[in-house]
Each structure stands twice: as structure tokens, then as C-alpha cells.
Design a protein around this motif. Structure first.
Motif, PDB file in Angstrom:
ATOM      1  N   ALA A 297       0.834  -1.193   0.000  1.00  0.00           N
ATOM      2  CA  ALA A 297       0.000   0.000   0.000  1.00  0.00           C
ATOM      3  C   ALA A 297       0.872   1.248   0.000  1.00  0.00           C
ATOM      4  CB  ALA A 297      -0.923  -0.011   1.213  1.00  0.00           C
ATOM      5  N   HIS A 298       1.983   1.180   0.695  1.00  0.00           N
ATOM      6  CA  HIS A 298       2.985   2.242   0.654  1.00  0.00           C
ATOM      7  C   HIS A 298       4.322   1.574   0.390  1.00  0.00           C
ATOM      8  CE1 HIS A 298       5.715   5.461   1.962  1.00  0.00           C
ATOM      9  NE2 HIS A 298       4.717   6.280   1.732  1.00  0.00           N
ATOM     10  N   PRO A 299       5.167   2.127  -0.473  1.00  0.00           N
ATOM     11  CA  PRO A 299       6.426   1.449  -0.825  1.00  0.00           C
ATOM     12  C   PRO A 299       7.350   1.299   0.364  1.00  0.00           C
ATOM     13  CG  PRO A 299       6.402   3.697  -1.656  1.00  0.00           C
ATOM     14  CD  PRO A 299       5.019   3.400  -1.179  1.00  0.00           C
ATOM     15  N   SER A 300       8.219   0.310   0.280  1.00  0.00           N
ATOM     16  CA  SER A 300       9.224   0.107   1.315  1.00  0.00           C
ATOM     17  C   SER A 300      10.293   1.186   1.210  1.00  0.00           C
ATOM     18  CB  SER A 300       9.877  -1.272   1.143  1.00  0.00           C
ATOM     19  OG  SER A 300      10.641  -1.297  -0.051  1.00  0.00           O
ATOM     20  N   VAL A 301      11.101   1.293   2.261  1.00  0.00           N
ATOM     21  CA  VAL A 301      12.167   2.285   2.252  1.00  0.00           C
ATOM     22  C   VAL A 301      13.160   2.002   1.123  1.00  0.00           C
ATOM     23  CG1 VAL A 301      14.058   3.290   3.582  1.00  0.00           C
ATOM     24  CG2 VAL A 301      11.896   2.758   4.696  1.00  0.00           C
ATOM     25  N   SER A 302      13.448   0.734   0.876  1.00  0.00           N
ATOM     26  CA  SER A 302      14.367   0.401  -0.219  1.00  0.00           C
ATOM     27  C   SER A 302      13.781   0.812  -1.568  1.00  0.00           C
ATOM     28  CB  SER A 302      14.681  -1.100  -0.213  1.00  0.00           C
ATOM     29  OG  SER A 302      13.498  -1.875  -0.366  1.00  0.00           O
ATOM     30  N   ASP A 303      12.456   0.682  -1.735  1.00  0.00           N
ATOM     31  CA  ASP A 303      11.818   1.139  -2.968  1.00  0.00           C
ATOM     32  C   ASP A 303      11.912   2.658  -3.105  1.00  0.00           C
ATOM     33  OD1 ASP A 303      11.042  -1.424  -3.722  1.00  0.00           O
ATOM     34  OD2 ASP A 303       9.107  -1.278  -2.698  1.00  0.00           O
ATOM     35  N   ILE A 304      11.748   3.356  -1.979  1.00  0.00           N
ATOM     36  CA  ILE A 304      11.836   4.818  -1.994  1.00  0.00           C
ATOM     37  C   ILE A 304      13.244   5.265  -2.391  1.00  0.00           C
ATOM     38  CG2 ILE A 304      11.728   6.890  -0.551  1.00  0.00           C
ATOM     39  CD1 ILE A 304       9.534   5.492   1.073  1.00  0.00           C
ATOM     40  N   VAL A 305      14.247   4.599  -1.824  1.00  0.00           N
ATOM     41  CA  VAL A 305      15.632   4.934  -2.149  1.00  0.00           C
ATOM     42  C   VAL A 305      15.881   4.729  -3.637  1.00  0.00           C
ATOM     43  CG1 VAL A 305      18.035   4.263  -1.805  1.00  0.00           C
ATOM     44  CG2 VAL A 305      16.515   4.495   0.158  1.00  0.00           C
TER      45      VAL A 305
END
Length: 313
Positions: A297-305
Motif C-alpha cells: 500500500a505504501h512502498p518500502s524504504v528500499s523502494d523509496i531509495v
């Protein structure tokens, strides 16, 4: 220059970009990554709270933006008075400019949540004069808080809430309409905790009207364990309280902003949605959702990076 240079007075470059009134921002950035201040117009003054991710992305230098966000509950415009607005922004120190995307989450019935959110963008530049810049008293004193929203038990906001993939938002609501707490994108793993700050509607709609109470919060994706993702997310939505707390639900839209160069600000912000309930989904439920291929539902921190590195420069 650094994120503490956010401190001061800011005005929109377009008086109609964020509402009927040209709200003046009065921002105060704390050394702990917290943001406080006011959005002020002649028709009203509204307290804001937010979070800052303190450093530009290295790949976005030399003019990279600092990602941050804030929420403010209530508006001077009567058509959206019962609302919370979430801003996801970048501060560009070199240009001394704030570029923000916003969501206004208006109070509606559950059936009309499709009509709750409006989105837009606004640019702020530092103000060096103006009639609204005189010192002001706290517009929301404790006695006002005690008198407001008697039909709404704001203590029901306090506690843990989970989305369908088990990510947890832990909220603590105070009597001055503020939210604090933590967002955990991997339940049970302390390293995945990030601080949040937000607000909720101080004068919610009548309890018998079936409408939700608006709220929002911001997370800066920076912690000791996982380092700095140079990003921030802001949620804005509604809480619907059931006859039993187990039936309570929070519906939100979110904005995710990653640090980019000034010329890449068009690629900085994503929009999505989250639904939070009090019950943590079991492993089988989470597995079914993931197997359906809808992702988080919300991206993971690794996806955000990864996204930030793609679009930074």
C-alpha cells in the motif's frame, strides 16, 4: 544552507494555488526533524505540524531539494472548513524556494470518500514584509481545545493501526489537536520505525451526520538503522469510528516526495492510498494480498531509495 533555513515567513507565488486565500506560512524547523508553525490568513490562523528529512540526495546536488511535509486541520474556506490538508514538499536552499504538492481531505460520509480528496501544487518564496507578519498568540489555546469537538472522542485515535500488508502506524492524539507517534513499515522490527507528526480536525462534524473526522501526518524517511532515504511522505484522510473500536477505520491518500534537482521536481512526487484498521492482518492474509500482485500500500524504504536515485538528477 540547511533545513533550519526553513525558519521564517513564506508566501505563495500564486494567490489561488492552495485555496481561496493566500495563506502565509510561518515555519519553525527543529533540530530533531520536527516542523511546527502556522498557516495564516485574515480569515483564520491554523496550527501545522510536520517532519523533515534533513539532507538533499547526494545525486541531486548541487541544487538538490530537502524533502519535508506538514498537515494542517481546518481551513478558512467554508466549503472545505471540515478538512485536513497534507503538503509534501521540497525546500531548495540555493533558490530559497519551497515547491509543494497538496491533498485536501474533506469530511464526508463513507459512501462519498471518492469526493473527499482534492490535489494540487503550490510554490512558496520567502517573505520580507507584510501586514500578517506581526507576532501572534497561540490561536488554539487550551480552553478552546476543551470546548471543541465534544462529540468526538479524540482518544480513540491513540493506538496502533495496520494496513492490509501489516505496516503499522502508532498514533498518540493530544488535546491540542496534534498527532505524534511512529510509522513502522515492517511490523515487529524496531529498525523500521520512523517518527511522525500530524494534526486532526479540532471541530469535527456532528456525530449523527455519519461523516468522518479528518486527520493527517508526515514521516521523514530517515533513521539510525536504515540511514537517510532523502524522502518524506504525508497522509491525509478521515477516521470513521464504529459502535465498537474494532470497527474503526482510517482511509487516507498519501503523497511521497523524494529529493531531486530543481529541474526534476516534476518527477519528485507519487500519489497513493492506504486504509488502516485496528487489527493486524495475519500472515495468510498478507500472503494473499502479495500473491495477488498489488504490492505494498505504501512502498518500502528500499523502494523509496531506488526511486529517488532514478529521478534525482
Amino acid at each position: 544552507m540547511s533545513y533550519v533555513d526553513l525558519n521564517g515567513i513564506w508566501r505563495s507565488t500564486d494567490a489561488g494555488a492552495a485555496g481561496d486565500y493566500n495563506y502565509v506560512l510561518e515555519l519553525s524547523a527543529g533540530t530533531d526533524g520536527a516542523l511546527t508553525g502556522y498557516m495564516r490568513a485574515p480569515q483564520g490562523t491554523f496550527y501545522l505540524r510536520g517532519r523533515i528529512d534533513p539532507e538533499p540526495r547526494p545525486a541531486a546536488r548541487p541544487d538538490g531539494g530537502i524533502a519535508f511535509g506538514w498537515t494542517v486541520s481546518r481551513r478558512a474556506e467554508q466549503v472545505v472548513a471540515e478538512s485536513t490538508t497534507g503538503f509534501a514538499a521540497q525546500y531548495f536552499p540555493e533558490a530559497d524556494r519551497i515547491v509543494a504538492q497538496w491533498i485536501i481531505a474533506e469530511s464526508t460520509t463513507p459512501a462519498d470518500t471518492w469526493n473527499s480528496a482534492n490535489v494540487g501544487s503550490v510554490v512558496y518564496t520567502r517573505s520580507h514584509g507584510g501586514q500578517l507578519e506581526e507576532p501572534i498568540a497561540n490561536p488554539e489555546p487550551e480552553e478552546q481545545a476543551l470546548a471543541a469537538g465534544t462529540a468526538f472522542d479524540y482518544t480513540r485515535l491513540t493506538g496502533k493501526w495496520y494496513n492490509e500488508l501489516g505496516s503499522c502506524v502508532e498514533l498518540s492524539a493530544d488535546r491540542l489537536f496534534g498527532l505524534s507517534g511512529k510509522y513502522n513499515s515492517s511490523v515487529g522490527e524496531a529498525a523500521s520505525e520512523y517518527f511522525l507528526s500530524g494534526t486532526f480536525d479540532r471541530v469535527p462534524p456532528a456525530a449523527d451526520g455519519g461523516k468522518g473526522v479528518t486527520l493527517g501526518w508526515t514521516v521523514g524517511w530517515n533513521n539510525t538503522a536504515y540511514g537517510d532515504s532523502h524522502s518524506a511522505s504525508t497522509w491525509a484522510g478521515q477516521v470513521f469510528l464504529g459502535q465498537d473500536p474494532a470497527w474503526d477505520i482510517i482511509t487516507t491518500q498519501w503523497l511521497l516526495t523524494v529529493s531531486t534537482a530543481a529541474t526534476r521536481v516534476w518527477a519528485s512526487t507519487n500519489l497513493g492510498s492506504d486504509v488502516f484498521r485496528r487489527t493486524q492482518p495475519d500472515g495468510a492474509t498478507v500472503a494473499r494480498v502479495k500473491a495477488a500482485g498489488f504490492g505494498a500500500a505504501h512502498p518500502s524504504v528500499s523502494d523509496i531509495v531506488a526511486r529517488g536515485e532514478k529521478y534525482a538528477k
